[in-house]
Design a protein around this motif. Sequence first.
Motif, PDB file in Angstrom:
ATOM      1  N   VAL A  42     -26.840  21.370  32.606  1.00  0.00           N
ATOM      2  CA  VAL A  42     -28.374  21.454  33.207  1.00  0.00           C
ATOM      3  C   VAL A  42     -29.066  20.710  34.728  1.00  0.00           C
ATOM      4  CG1 VAL A  42     -30.380  21.273  31.978  1.00  0.00           C
ATOM      5  CG2 VAL A  42     -28.685  22.745  30.542  1.00  0.00           C
ATOM      6  N   ASN A  43     -29.329  21.372  35.075  1.00  0.00           N
ATOM      7  CA  ASN A  43     -30.024  20.596  35.975  1.00  0.00           C
ATOM      8  C   ASN A  43     -30.532  19.410  35.584  1.00  0.00           C
ATOM      9  OD1 ASN A  43     -31.654  19.727  38.161  1.00  0.00           O
ATOM     10  ND2 ASN A  43     -31.035  21.198  39.647  1.00  0.00           N
ATOM     11  N   PRO A  44     -30.614  18.155  36.362  1.00  0.00           N
ATOM     12  CA  PRO A  44     -31.470  16.927  35.688  1.00  0.00           C
ATOM     13  C   PRO A  44     -32.743  17.531  36.338  1.00  0.00           C
ATOM     14  CG  PRO A  44     -29.268  16.661  37.129  1.00  0.00           C
ATOM     15  CD  PRO A  44     -29.024  17.366  37.208  1.00  0.00           C
ATOM     16  N   LYS A  45     -33.322  18.178  36.889  1.00  0.00           N
ATOM     17  CA  LYS A  45     -34.614  17.982  36.990  1.00  0.00           C
ATOM     18  C   LYS A  45     -34.956  18.836  35.966  1.00  0.00           C
ATOM     19  CE  LYS A  45     -38.192  20.135  41.000  1.00  0.00           C
ATOM     20  NZ  LYS A  45     -38.557  20.910  41.959  1.00  0.00           N
ATOM     21  N   ILE A  46     -35.116  19.718  36.247  1.00  0.00           N
ATOM     22  CA  ILE A  46     -35.264  21.427  34.315  1.00  0.00           C
ATOM     23  C   ILE A  46     -35.143  20.296  33.814  1.00  0.00           C
ATOM     24  CG2 ILE A  46     -34.149  23.019  33.145  1.00  0.00           C
ATOM     25  CD1 ILE A  46     -32.925  24.239  35.345  1.00  0.00           C
ATOM     26  N   VAL A  47     -33.768  19.108  32.990  1.00  0.00           N
ATOM     27  CA  VAL A  47     -33.798  18.547  32.156  1.00  0.00           C
ATOM     28  C   VAL A  47     -35.035  17.763  31.654  1.00  0.00           C
ATOM     29  CG1 VAL A  47     -32.908  16.742  31.074  1.00  0.00           C
ATOM     30  CG2 VAL A  47     -31.278  18.245  31.865  1.00  0.00           C
ATOM     31  N   ALA A  48     -35.674  16.838  33.010  1.00  0.00           N
ATOM     32  CA  ALA A  48     -36.778  16.053  33.278  1.00  0.00           C
ATOM     33  C   ALA A  48     -38.023  17.102  32.654  1.00  0.00           C
ATOM     34  CB  ALA A  48     -36.870  15.783  34.455  1.00  0.00           C
TER      35      ALA A  48
END
Length: 388
Positions: free
Chosen positions: A301-307
């Motif tokens: 999962v894209n780290p930006k989406i995780v954040a």
Amino acid sequence: MKTFKIYTLGCKVNQYDTQVLREKYLGQGYQEVAPEERADLYIINTCTVTAAADKKSRYYINYSRRQNPRARIVVTGCAVNKVPGEIKKVSGFAGHTRAFLKIQDGCDNSCSYCKVHLVRGRSRSKSLNDVIEEAKELAGKGFKEIVLCGVCLGLYGRDLQPQQDLADIIIRMEKISGLERIRLSSLEAWDITAKLIDCLAGSKKICQHLHIPIQSGSDMVLKRMNRKSSFDSYAKLFRKLKKKMPDLAISTDIMVGFPGETDSDFQETLNLLRIAKPLKVHIFPYSLRPGTPGAKMTPLVNPKIVAERVAKLKFTTDKFAANYQKKFLRKTLAVLIENRVKEDPRYWEGHTGNYLKVRVRSGADLSNQLLKLKLKNIKADHFLAEIC
């Protein structure tokens, strides 16, 4: 006189092990020194649940080397392959008002993101008689609250002959003179039996707080995690617990961004939390652990989406915590006083049985007293109270 220092990371099991080690070295004539002082012996009790825990473990090892290059450094805990032999001597639990009692070690689960079962081995239980004798000794030393802990606490007793369970311990601990509270550290949902629920609901000493890791509300993600639960089984359990124990506080763990987690999967997690309405949520962005099945899973999962999901989860669960706190405003509850508040020594701080943090102003020494306090105001993460 030789000196030592201990750094502890991770769960209550590690805290218990640290306290046992502390008692051992004090008994051998060592002196424990303050954090800023150099020591002859450094013990780092490590955790490997997340990459951040591994990083912090390495930091303390390197820091100890820098502080005293000639010191002996001992590394123990889950980040190493070999677990030291069990130390049976009862710990002194210096500086604490509650005592931890480890009754079980090892894990028979095999969650795909976790290495604990690999480094701790199969579940092993302390005998019921040994548990009760240790609990009696701790109560005799003045500890009013004992926290039962284990790597996978709900597995307790299944390896014993005859088989035992947590309810058997609680029933016998209820009879220990001087012991006011019994707290459970963490339980997997599938280990919470009808017998245990009835025992918890009927107990006069068990704390009305359970930590039940969820990790995800998505059936797809739970299956990939190799968790033995589902959205429906979690929801059924939470509804049953709340019906039996209306004031029960629930805390949990949520992992965000497990490989393949979609927006729909994340929404299911939010939906489940709306049923559980937890007091506290420990939020963990997924951390790849080499050697686990999860390390080979895709897509990441894209780290930006995780954040973004972490932020949304925190915002939502903060509301649940606030609503739970409001239920107890202006009520009188028993609070075990633990320590003075560092930033304002006029106040003392402790917790209720259902894990609400409470502060009360007093010039007297209130440490280790179980007091009836009226909860007057809510201030961020704690209540201000007055003695009844």
